[in-house]
Design a protein around this motif. Structure first.
Motif, short mmCIF file in Angstrom:
data_model
loop_
_atom_site.label_atom_id
_atom_site.label_comp_id
_atom_site.label_asym_id
_atom_site.label_seq_id
_atom_site.Cartn_x
_atom_site.Cartn_y
_atom_site.Cartn_z
N GLU A 1 0.82 -1.21 0.00
CA GLU A 1 0.00 0.00 0.00
C GLU A 1 0.85 1.27 0.00
OE1 GLU A 1 -3.80 1.91 2.38
OE2 GLU A 1 -2.78 0.16 3.20
N THR A 2 1.95 1.27 0.75
CA THR A 2 2.80 2.46 0.83
C THR A 2 3.38 2.81 -0.53
OG1 THR A 2 3.38 1.95 3.11
CG2 THR A 2 4.84 3.46 1.94
N ALA A 3 3.79 1.82 -1.31
CA ALA A 3 4.38 2.06 -2.62
C ALA A 3 3.35 2.09 -3.74
CB ALA A 3 5.43 0.99 -2.92
N GLY A 4 2.14 1.59 -3.47
CA GLY A 4 1.10 1.55 -4.50
C GLY A 4 1.24 0.39 -5.47
N TYR A 5 1.90 -0.70 -5.04
CA TYR A 5 2.12 -1.85 -5.91
C TYR A 5 0.98 -2.86 -5.80
CZ TYR A 5 7.04 -0.39 -6.20
OH TYR A 5 8.21 0.30 -6.40
N TYR A 6 0.61 -3.40 -6.96
CA TYR A 6 -0.39 -4.45 -7.06
C TYR A 6 0.17 -5.58 -7.91
CZ TYR A 6 -3.86 -1.24 -5.16
OH TYR A 6 -4.55 -0.39 -4.33
N ILE A 7 -0.33 -6.79 -7.69
CA ILE A 7 0.14 -7.93 -8.46
C ILE A 7 -1.05 -8.78 -8.93
CG2 ILE A 7 2.42 -8.09 -7.39
CD1 ILE A 7 1.32 -10.33 -5.58
N ALA A 8 -0.82 -9.49 -10.03
CA ALA A 8 -1.78 -10.46 -10.56
C ALA A 8 -1.01 -11.70 -10.98
CB ALA A 8 -2.54 -9.89 -11.75
N GLU A 9 -1.57 -12.85 -10.71
CA GLU A 9 -0.90 -14.10 -11.06
C GLU A 9 -1.32 -14.64 -12.41
OE1 GLU A 9 -0.86 -16.97 -7.88
OE2 GLU A 9 -0.20 -15.47 -6.42
N GLN A 10 -2.23 -13.96 -13.10
CA GLN A 10 -2.69 -14.41 -14.41
C GLN A 10 -2.24 -13.43 -15.49
OE1 GLN A 10 -4.67 -13.22 -12.01
NE2 GLN A 10 -6.20 -11.85 -12.85
N THR A 11 -2.28 -13.89 -16.72
CA THR A 11 -1.96 -13.04 -17.87
C THR A 11 -2.98 -11.91 -17.95
OG1 THR A 11 -0.92 -14.87 -19.04
CG2 THR A 11 -1.69 -13.01 -20.38
N ILE A 12 -2.51 -10.70 -18.25
CA ILE A 12 -3.36 -9.51 -18.27
C ILE A 12 -3.32 -8.86 -19.65
CG2 ILE A 12 -3.69 -7.19 -17.30
CD1 ILE A 12 -4.25 -9.36 -15.25
N GLU A 13 -4.48 -8.53 -20.16
CA GLU A 13 -4.59 -7.78 -21.41
C GLU A 13 -4.82 -6.32 -21.06
OE1 GLU A 13 -7.23 -7.63 -25.53
OE2 GLU A 13 -7.52 -9.27 -24.11
N PRO A 14 -3.97 -5.42 -21.54
CA PRO A 14 -4.15 -4.00 -21.22
C PRO A 14 -5.44 -3.44 -21.82
CG PRO A 14 -2.39 -4.28 -22.83
CD PRO A 14 -2.83 -5.65 -22.42
N LEU A 15 -6.02 -2.47 -21.13
CA LEU A 15 -7.25 -1.82 -21.61
C LEU A 15 -6.93 -0.73 -22.64
CD1 LEU A 15 -8.98 -1.42 -18.14
CD2 LEU A 15 -9.43 -3.18 -19.89
N SER A 16 -5.78 -0.07 -22.43
CA SER A 16 -5.37 1.00 -23.35
C SER A 16 -3.89 1.29 -23.11
CB SER A 16 -6.20 2.27 -23.12
OG SER A 16 -5.96 2.77 -21.82
N VAL A 17 -3.32 2.08 -24.02
CA VAL A 17 -1.93 2.51 -23.88
C VAL A 17 -1.82 3.96 -24.34
CG1 VAL A 17 -1.25 1.60 -26.15
CG2 VAL A 17 0.49 1.97 -24.40
N ASP A 18 -1.08 4.75 -23.57
CA ASP A 18 -0.87 6.17 -23.90
C ASP A 18 0.61 6.49 -23.83
OD1 ASP A 18 -3.67 7.04 -24.05
OD2 ASP A 18 -3.71 6.62 -21.90
N PRO A 19 1.13 7.20 -24.83
CA PRO A 19 2.53 7.64 -24.75
C PRO A 19 2.65 8.79 -23.75
CG PRO A 19 1.53 8.46 -26.77
CD PRO A 19 0.50 7.60 -26.10
N ILE A 20 3.78 8.82 -23.05
CA ILE A 20 4.06 9.90 -22.10
C ILE A 20 5.39 10.51 -22.52
CG2 ILE A 20 4.46 10.51 -19.70
CD1 ILE A 20 2.06 9.05 -19.26
N HIS A 21 5.35 11.79 -22.86
CA HIS A 21 6.54 12.54 -23.26
C HIS A 21 6.85 13.58 -22.17
CE1 HIS A 21 5.70 10.95 -27.28
NE2 HIS A 21 4.47 11.40 -27.15
N ASN A 22 8.00 14.23 -22.29
CA ASN A 22 8.34 15.35 -21.40
C ASN A 22 8.20 14.96 -19.92
OD1 ASN A 22 8.72 16.96 -23.74
ND2 ASN A 22 6.49 17.25 -23.81
N LEU A 23 8.89 13.94 -19.54
CA LEU A 23 8.75 13.36 -18.21
C LEU A 23 9.08 14.35 -17.10
CD1 LEU A 23 10.39 9.94 -19.11
CD2 LEU A 23 7.94 10.45 -18.93
N ILE A 24 10.15 15.09 -17.26
CA ILE A 24 10.54 16.05 -16.22
C ILE A 24 9.48 17.13 -16.07
CG2 ILE A 24 12.24 17.83 -15.60
CD1 ILE A 24 14.41 15.92 -16.69
N GLU A 25 8.96 17.63 -17.18
CA GLU A 25 7.91 18.66 -17.10
C GLU A 25 6.66 18.14 -16.40
OE1 GLU A 25 8.81 18.70 -20.87
OE2 GLU A 25 10.39 20.17 -20.55
#
Length: 171
Positions: free
Chosen positions: A106-130
């Motif tokens: 919970e402190t780090a916000g990590y979750y796990i799944a033991e099964q194969t997962i299909e992503p719902l969507s994907v978005d590019p992230i640019h300008n990481l520092i900004e």
């Protein structure tokens, strides 16, 4: 609940459980991060970094040592050799189905799944520092992370993460 997986690969169709190199005591899993903590992954995969957050229980001495005159509640420190790479990296944020995951940390916000997962969507992230700056996160650059890591491990700071430290410059 929104859960994400970050990658430098733009075309992952399935996330297959695997054993994580630094968690060989666990079964193969798919890892995800919650929306509150996703900013900790706005870096190239192998980029060593230390993230810490102002929280209750920190001593007055450590408050001055780690936050000084900063008004930010979150500080991320990265080695200077990664600055250009961070600026040139495009990440891909995969949204994952939250119902398929269980809370791991919970402190780090990590979750796990033991099964194969299909992503719902994907978005590019640019300008990481900004993006980090827009979130009022202070980003610091240093030639070497070892002194900061050692200071944090011997402090009253409780809310911190040390990511990909095996890639930090050796002392």
């Amino acid at each position: 609940m929104r859960l994400y997986h970050f990658s430098e690969e733009p075309d992952i169709e399935l996330f297959v459980p695997r054993v994580k190199a630094n968690r060989t005591d666990m079964p193969p899993v798919v890892w995800a991060i919650d929306q509150k903590h996703e900013f900790t992954f706005y870096f190239p995969r192998d980029c060593p970094r230390i993230v810490y957050t102002r929280s209750e229980g920190i001593s007055a001495e450590d408050e001055v040592k780690f936050f000084g005159l900063s008004k930010s509640d979150t500080i991320i420190t990265v080695e200077t050799g990664w600055y250009k790479i961070i600026n040139e990296t495009t990440l891909y944020r995969y949204m994952l189905p939250g119902d398929d995951f269980q809370l791991f940390d919970e402190t780090a916000g990590y979750y796990i799944a033991e099964q194969t997962i299909e992503p719902l969507s994907v978005d590019p992230i640019h300008n990481l520092i900004e993006k980090l700056i827009a979130m009022n996160i202070e980003i610091r650059f240093t030639p070497n992370l070892y002194p900061l890591r050692d200071a944090i491990l011997n402090s009253t700071l409780k809310n911190f993460g040390i990511h990909r430290f095996q890639n930090a410059r050796k002392v």
